[in-house]
Design a protein around this motif. Structure first.
Motif, short mmCIF file in Angstrom:
data_model
loop_
_atom_site.label_atom_id
_atom_site.label_comp_id
_atom_site.label_asym_id
_atom_site.label_seq_id
_atom_site.Cartn_x
_atom_site.Cartn_y
_atom_site.Cartn_z
N SER A 8 27.45 16.34 -21.16
CA SER A 8 27.44 17.80 -21.11
C SER A 8 28.60 18.31 -20.26
CB SER A 8 26.11 18.32 -20.56
OG SER A 8 25.93 17.92 -19.21
N ASP A 9 28.93 17.58 -19.21
CA ASP A 9 30.09 17.96 -18.39
C ASP A 9 31.37 17.93 -19.22
OD1 ASP A 9 28.53 18.32 -16.19
OD2 ASP A 9 29.18 16.51 -15.14
N ALA A 10 31.56 16.86 -19.97
CA ALA A 10 32.77 16.73 -20.79
C ALA A 10 32.83 17.84 -21.83
CB ALA A 10 32.78 15.36 -21.46
N SER A 11 31.67 18.15 -22.40
CA SER A 11 31.63 19.21 -23.42
C SER A 11 31.99 20.55 -22.82
CB SER A 11 30.23 19.26 -24.04
OG SER A 11 30.13 20.34 -24.94
N LYS A 12 31.47 20.83 -21.62
CA LYS A 12 31.76 22.11 -20.97
C LYS A 12 33.25 22.23 -20.65
CE LYS A 12 27.20 22.74 -18.82
NZ LYS A 12 26.55 21.44 -19.13
N LEU A 13 33.84 21.15 -20.16
CA LEU A 13 35.27 21.19 -19.86
C LEU A 13 36.10 21.39 -21.12
CD1 LEU A 13 35.45 18.30 -17.23
CD2 LEU A 13 35.65 20.76 -16.78
N LYS A 14 35.68 20.75 -22.22
CA LYS A 14 36.38 20.91 -23.48
C LYS A 14 36.30 22.35 -23.98
CE LYS A 14 36.84 18.75 -28.04
NZ LYS A 14 36.31 17.70 -28.96
N ARG A 71 37.39 45.31 -1.83
CA ARG A 71 38.55 44.40 -1.67
C ARG A 71 38.45 43.18 -2.59
NH1 ARG A 71 39.70 41.70 2.58
NH2 ARG A 71 37.62 41.61 3.48
N ILE A 72 37.26 42.89 -3.08
CA ILE A 72 37.09 41.77 -4.00
C ILE A 72 37.35 42.25 -5.43
CG2 ILE A 72 35.44 40.12 -4.96
CD1 ILE A 72 34.09 40.03 -2.23
N THR A 73 38.32 41.65 -6.08
CA THR A 73 38.74 42.13 -7.40
C THR A 73 38.23 41.25 -8.55
OG1 THR A 73 40.83 40.90 -7.29
CG2 THR A 73 40.81 43.16 -6.40
N ASP A 74 37.83 40.02 -8.26
CA ASP A 74 37.31 39.14 -9.31
C ASP A 74 36.32 38.17 -8.70
OD1 ASP A 74 36.95 38.07 -11.85
OD2 ASP A 74 38.68 36.73 -11.72
N ILE A 75 35.28 37.85 -9.46
CA ILE A 75 34.22 36.94 -9.02
C ILE A 75 34.06 35.87 -10.09
CG2 ILE A 75 31.79 36.71 -8.35
CD1 ILE A 75 31.83 39.77 -7.79
N ARG A 76 34.23 34.61 -9.69
CA ARG A 76 34.03 33.49 -10.61
C ARG A 76 32.96 32.57 -10.01
NH1 ARG A 76 39.95 31.27 -11.09
NH2 ARG A 76 40.18 32.43 -9.13
N GLU A 77 31.83 32.50 -10.67
CA GLU A 77 30.73 31.69 -10.17
C GLU A 77 30.68 30.34 -10.88
OE1 GLU A 77 28.93 33.95 -13.66
OE2 GLU A 77 30.56 34.17 -12.20
N GLN A 78 30.02 29.36 -10.23
CA GLN A 78 29.85 28.01 -10.79
C GLN A 78 31.19 27.46 -11.25
OE1 GLN A 78 26.95 27.76 -9.85
NE2 GLN A 78 26.24 29.86 -10.02
N PHE A 79 32.11 27.36 -10.30
CA PHE A 79 33.49 26.96 -10.59
C PHE A 79 33.62 25.44 -10.50
CE2 PHE A 79 37.92 26.12 -9.57
CZ PHE A 79 38.60 26.99 -10.42
N PRO A 80 34.10 24.76 -11.57
CA PRO A 80 34.17 23.30 -11.57
C PRO A 80 35.35 22.78 -10.74
CG PRO A 80 35.06 24.16 -13.62
CD PRO A 80 34.51 25.35 -12.87
N LEU A 81 35.10 21.70 -10.04
CA LEU A 81 36.15 21.04 -9.27
C LEU A 81 36.70 19.86 -10.09
CD1 LEU A 81 34.46 20.92 -5.74
CD2 LEU A 81 35.58 22.83 -6.92
N ARG A 82 37.98 19.63 -9.94
CA ARG A 82 38.64 18.56 -10.71
C ARG A 82 38.04 17.22 -10.28
NH1 ARG A 82 43.59 15.56 -10.50
NH2 ARG A 82 44.56 15.36 -12.58
N GLN A 83 37.41 16.53 -11.23
CA GLN A 83 36.64 15.34 -10.88
C GLN A 83 37.51 14.23 -10.30
OE1 GLN A 83 34.57 12.70 -13.85
NE2 GLN A 83 32.74 13.65 -12.94
N GLU A 84 38.71 14.05 -10.82
CA GLU A 84 39.59 13.01 -10.29
C GLU A 84 39.83 13.21 -8.79
OE1 GLU A 84 40.08 14.77 -12.94
OE2 GLU A 84 40.74 13.55 -14.63
N ASP A 85 39.92 14.47 -8.39
CA ASP A 85 40.18 14.77 -6.98
C ASP A 85 38.94 14.58 -6.12
OD1 ASP A 85 42.76 15.35 -7.69
OD2 ASP A 85 42.46 17.52 -7.77
N THR A 86 37.78 15.01 -6.61
CA THR A 86 36.56 14.82 -5.81
C THR A 86 36.22 13.34 -5.66
OG1 THR A 86 35.10 15.16 -7.75
CG2 THR A 86 35.62 17.09 -6.40
#
Length: 276
Positions: A8-14, A71-86
């Motif tokens: 499901s992770d791979a599908s979401k990233l795709k 002052r907040i102009t954009d909100i992005r929730e549930q933001f994925p982190l690059r798996q190779e880096d984590t």
């Protein structure tokens, strides 16, 4: 940082989740995909014009405060982190990377909120994790937060933890939550014309000034009857006027229909949000 399957992770990233900004952004996780300990919320965004997915009450409270902050102009929730880096960070820190329970599959970690903030004329990106204070006593939670903190530190992005049950503007969050869905007309008890809203705004302001010890609900209901409107219409108009900041009120004090409402300032009447 909820758990998902690798597929499901791979599908979401795709699908491109976690990319783009504003209305075109899609969160990596939605309320339908993740079990939650608290209530989940789908909120229409004032700033973005899209539905936001908050996976717990604490996240929803934070979202409301972010919506109110100009002052907040954009909100992005549930933001994925690059798996190779984590994965590299976890190895560097000697911490076991989060996995799907019962498997060896690694998860894609997420940050609860990425915010674009206007600071001295330029947009600055900040990252925020949302945790209840009791969760910070869990050693495994702290380990995962350390991976997340290091991820954003490596990118020179300001990162922090918000504990909505402690040291948090609860009245502001609650008040914004009360008025939030009244920004647009979909939540109104009936179809409202410009003439009706203007007449009601003037009458509400005058009546609340005269009857300044009368509960807001009583004043609003009396005007519903005067104008021949369905019950609750004038109360919705009050919420709309606050949401669009046509009326300025003390948002640090708990707003409730059971108490009088004091309008600190009236701005130029804004109607565009009603018909959006």
């Amino acid at each position: 940082m909820p758990r998902r399957t690798k597929a499901s992770d791979a599908s979401k990233l795709k699908q491109g989740r976690g990319l783009r900004h504003g209305q075109e952004y899609t969160p990596f996780l939605t309320v339908r995909e993740v079990p939650s300990k608290g209530l989940r919320h789908r909120e229409p965004g004032w700033k973005t014009g899209r539905i936001h997915h908050c996976l717990a009450n604490g996240e929803d409270d934070c979202f409301m405060v972010f919506e109110w902050c100009q002052r907040i102009t954009d909100i992005r929730e549930q933001f994925p982190l690059r798996q190779e880096d984590t994965i590299e960070i976890a190895d560097r820190l000697g911490i076991t990377h989060p996995r799907v329970p019962g498997t060896e599959d690694l998860t894609v970690m997420t940050t609860d909120f990425i915010l674009d903030v206007l600071v001295e004329g330029r947009i600055v990106m900040v990252a925020r994790a949302v945790k209840l204070s009791q969760d910070l006593n869990d050693f495994r939670v702290i380990e995962k937060l350390e991976i997340e903190r290091t991820y954003w530190r490596d990118r020179k992005i300001d990162w922090g933890i918000i504990t909505p049950d402690r040291d948090f503007p609860k009245n502001l969050a609650s008040n914004v939550g009360w008025v939030h869905k009244a920004y647009y007309s979909d939540d109104a008890p009936c179809r409202l014309t410009e003439k009706i809203i203007r007449q009601a705004e003037e009458a509400l302001y005058q009546q609340m000034a005269v009857h300044n010890t009368t509960p807001l609900s009583h004043v609003a209901l009396a005007l519903d009857e005067r104008f021949g409107l369905p019950g609750g219409t004038c109360l919705w108009i009050v919420r709309h006027l606050i949401a669009t900041q046509t009326w300025s009120v003390d948002m640090k004090q708990k707003l409730t229909p059971d108490l009088p409402l004091k309008v600190v300032e009236r701005a130029v009447f804004r109607l565009e949000a009603v018909d959006a």
